[in-house]
Design an enzyme around this catalytic site. Structure first.
Site, mmCIF file in Angstrom:
data_model
loop_
_atom_site.group_PDB
_atom_site.id
_atom_site.type_symbol
_atom_site.label_atom_id
_atom_site.label_comp_id
_atom_site.label_asym_id
_atom_site.label_seq_id
_atom_site.Cartn_x
_atom_site.Cartn_y
_atom_site.Cartn_z
ATOM 1 N N GLY A 285 0.866 -5.128 0.914
ATOM 2 C CA GLY A 285 -0.291 -5.034 0.146
ATOM 3 C C GLY A 285 -0.061 -5.841 -1.284
ATOM 4 O O GLY A 285 -0.902 -6.300 -1.979
ATOM 5 N N GLU B 226 4.975 -4.966 6.979
ATOM 6 C CA GLU B 226 4.051 -4.116 7.724
ATOM 7 C C GLU B 226 4.257 -4.106 9.646
ATOM 8 O O GLU B 226 4.127 -3.129 9.916
ATOM 9 C CB GLU B 226 2.474 -4.571 7.809
ATOM 10 C CG GLU B 226 1.667 -4.415 6.495
ATOM 11 C CD GLU B 226 2.039 -5.544 5.712
ATOM 12 O OE1 GLU B 226 2.767 -6.224 5.480
ATOM 13 O OE2 GLU B 226 1.194 -5.391 4.418
ATOM 14 N N ALA C 116 0.871 -1.226 -0.081
ATOM 15 C CA ALA C 116 0.147 0.094 0.090
ATOM 16 C C ALA C 116 0.805 1.000 0.130
ATOM 17 O O ALA C 116 2.130 1.032 0.187
ATOM 18 C CB ALA C 116 -0.664 0.028 1.174
ATOM 19 N N GLU D 23 -0.455 -9.216 -0.766
ATOM 20 C CA GLU D 23 -1.816 -9.720 -0.343
ATOM 21 C C GLU D 23 -2.348 -9.606 -1.805
ATOM 22 O O GLU D 23 -3.288 -10.581 -1.994
ATOM 23 C CB GLU D 23 -2.243 -8.438 0.470
ATOM 24 C CG GLU D 23 -1.468 -8.524 1.910
ATOM 25 C CD GLU D 23 -2.213 -7.488 2.846
ATOM 26 O OE1 GLU D 23 -1.611 -6.195 2.777
ATOM 27 O OE2 GLU D 23 -2.963 -8.107 3.572
HETATM 28 C C1 HXC Z 1 5.096 4.593 -1.106
HETATM 29 C C2 HXC Z 1 6.930 3.540 -2.107
HETATM 30 C C3 HXC Z 1 6.554 2.412 -1.594
HETATM 31 C C4 HXC Z 1 5.319 2.346 -0.903
HETATM 32 C C5 HXC Z 1 8.617 2.258 -2.552
HETATM 33 N N1 HXC Z 1 7.979 3.568 -2.502
HETATM 34 N N2 HXC Z 1 7.543 1.631 -1.889
HETATM 35 N N3 HXC Z 1 6.246 4.603 -1.740
HETATM 36 N N4 HXC Z 1 4.613 3.349 -0.448
HETATM 37 N N5 HXC Z 1 4.972 1.021 -0.233
HETATM 38 C C6 HXC Z 1 8.831 4.613 -3.369
HETATM 39 C C7 HXC Z 1 9.943 5.035 -2.707
HETATM 40 O O1 HXC Z 1 9.581 6.073 -1.414
HETATM 41 C C8 HXC Z 1 10.632 5.734 -3.606
HETATM 42 O O2 HXC Z 1 10.166 7.088 -4.038
HETATM 43 C C9 HXC Z 1 10.461 4.903 -4.830
HETATM 44 O O3 HXC Z 1 9.405 4.197 -4.490
HETATM 45 C C10 HXC Z 1 11.497 3.921 -4.840
HETATM 46 O O4 HXC Z 1 11.749 2.992 -3.724
HETATM 47 P P1 HXC Z 1 13.404 2.918 -3.112
HETATM 48 O O5 HXC Z 1 13.019 2.623 -1.587
HETATM 49 O O6 HXC Z 1 13.982 4.120 -3.348
HETATM 50 O O7 HXC Z 1 13.687 1.614 -3.766
HETATM 51 P P2 HXC Z 1 14.974 0.543 -3.251
HETATM 52 O O8 HXC Z 1 15.866 1.223 -2.550
HETATM 53 O O9 HXC Z 1 15.121 -0.285 -4.298
HETATM 54 O O10 HXC Z 1 14.054 -0.310 -1.976
HETATM 55 C C11 HXC Z 1 12.718 -1.160 -2.544
HETATM 56 C C12 HXC Z 1 12.030 -1.659 -1.403
HETATM 57 C C13 HXC Z 1 11.632 -0.361 -0.533
HETATM 58 C C14 HXC Z 1 12.757 -2.645 -0.534
HETATM 59 C C15 HXC Z 1 10.609 -2.269 -1.956
HETATM 60 O O11 HXC Z 1 11.062 0.678 -1.651
HETATM 61 C C16 HXC Z 1 10.607 -0.502 0.381
HETATM 62 O O12 HXC Z 1 10.746 -1.084 1.488
HETATM 63 N N6 HXC Z 1 9.206 -0.152 0.264
HETATM 64 C C17 HXC Z 1 8.229 -0.278 1.283
HETATM 65 C C18 HXC Z 1 7.764 -1.745 1.423
HETATM 66 C C19 HXC Z 1 6.726 -1.717 2.282
HETATM 67 O O13 HXC Z 1 6.732 -1.495 3.525
HETATM 68 N N7 HXC Z 1 5.355 -2.189 2.094
HETATM 69 C C20 HXC Z 1 4.208 -2.442 3.042
HETATM 70 C C21 HXC Z 1 3.589 -0.923 2.726
HETATM 71 S S1 HXC Z 1 2.228 -1.339 4.191
HETATM 72 P P3 HXC Z 1 11.289 8.353 -3.489
HETATM 73 O O14 HXC Z 1 10.056 9.147 -4.316
HETATM 74 O O15 HXC Z 1 10.847 8.458 -1.988
HETATM 75 O O16 HXC Z 1 12.297 8.127 -4.109
HETATM 76 C C22 HXC Z 1 0.870 -2.354 3.457
HETATM 77 C C23 HXC Z 1 -0.332 -2.346 4.056
HETATM 78 C C24 HXC Z 1 -1.195 -2.990 3.197
HETATM 79 O O17 HXC Z 1 1.122 -2.660 2.341
HETATM 80 C C25 HXC Z 1 -2.606 -2.990 3.619
HETATM 81 C C26 HXC Z 1 -3.566 -1.763 2.935
HETATM 82 C C27 HXC Z 1 -5.011 -1.510 3.835
#
Ligand code: HXC
Length: 257
Positions: free
Chosen positions: A108, A131, A65, A111
């Protein structure tokens, strides 16, 4: 309809949906959720579509998400936003949905893959529920579907630690249907999706109802659902054609009714 966060393409009876927010690794923001669920629902009602593929980019299926969108939300705002309802609609699609995963399928994104019927993964695929490290938990079915998919102990480890697993481990524990070499992914996906989409649509829909019943009900009720759906197919043109083709030693030509 114009979409900003996804792309759609038809190849025969297969509809390909590509998540397209490269700047955010396909993070599932509200707009993407509505576009994806709206389109999928339309495709589900279109008899010329036999199967739906959902895929992302080489680097990411979807990184979860959208954290930037959610970060400052209160509980009341999250309730109001109702991120759950549209995803329930996605999971209720009658036709086979195939997730084609390359790179990150996190939170997500994982999921979403678990809502699909078949998960085809590149050897570059990485799955996980980060998460817990954000102070939250999976919210669109992760805890429920991962337990049903792989059993409690392994599921609990993944949800409680947030540890990311690679494609080989995902295949070993039964999360993915199949893992293929990165350069073979799209070709294999096309073959798999086409093979499914060309089957009789009423049979595909019946199969999915019966499979779903295995997750939703006890054995007796599930067997009743299966028997009823099996029986109902005997009034379809495709059942007559499928069995006639076998007897005549030729390929069936399904009319999807
Ligand atoms: C918003 C995101 C994002 C996310 C990545 N980006 N994941 N933005 N939400 N979930 C953005 C980064 O901020 C960045 O933009 C760009 O995408 C590239 O990501 P990087 O982090 O620079 O890439 P990298 O170093 O290669 O790392 C990849 C990654 C990391 C390991 C996937 O991005 C990451 O950990 N992302 C978050 C993963 C996560 O925690 N997902 C769970 C979310 S909670 P900028 O502009 O900042 O450079 C969820 C709940 C679901 O999913 C339930 C919903 C109701």
């Amino acid at each position: 309809t114009e979409y900003e966060t996804i792309r759609v393409e038809r190849r025969g009876r297969v509809a390909w949906i590509t998540l397209d927010r490269p700047e955010a690794l396909n993070a599932l923001n509200t707009q993407l959720m509505h576009e994806l669920v709206g389109l999928t629902t339309e495709l589900d009602a279109d008899d010329s579509v036999g199967a739906i593929v959902v895929t992302g980019s080489e680097k990411a299926f979807a990184a979860g998400a959208d954290i930037k969108e959610m970060a400052s939300q209160s509980t009341a705002q999250m309730r109001e936003a109702n991120h759950f309802g549209p995803w329930l609609e996605f999971a209720r699609v009658r036709k086979p949905v195939i997730a084609v995963v390359s790179g990150y399928a996190l939170g997500g994104g994982f999921e979403l893959a678990l809502m699909c019927d078949v998960i085809l993964a590149s050897e570059t695929a990485k799955f996980g529920f980060p998460e817990i490290g954000l102070g939250v938990i999976p919210g669109i079915g992760g805890t429920q579907r991962i337990v049903r998919a792989i059993g409690y102990p392994k599921a609990a480890e993944l949800v409680l630690t947030g540890r990311r697993i690679d494609a080989a481990e995902a295949e070993r524990v039964g999360i993915v249907s199949r893992v293929v070499a990165a350069d073979a992914l799209l070709g294999e996906a096309e073959e798999l999706a086409t093979a499914i989409a060309e089957k009789s649509l009423p049979a595909l829909v019946a199969a999915k109802v019966a499979l779903d019943a295995a997750l939703e009900t006890g054995l007796e009720d599930g067997l009743a659902v299966e028997a009823e759906r099996f029986t109902a197919l005997f009034d379809t043109a495709d059942q007559k054609e499928g069995m006639a083709a076998f007897n005549e030693k030729r390929e069936p030509s399904f009319r999807h009714r």
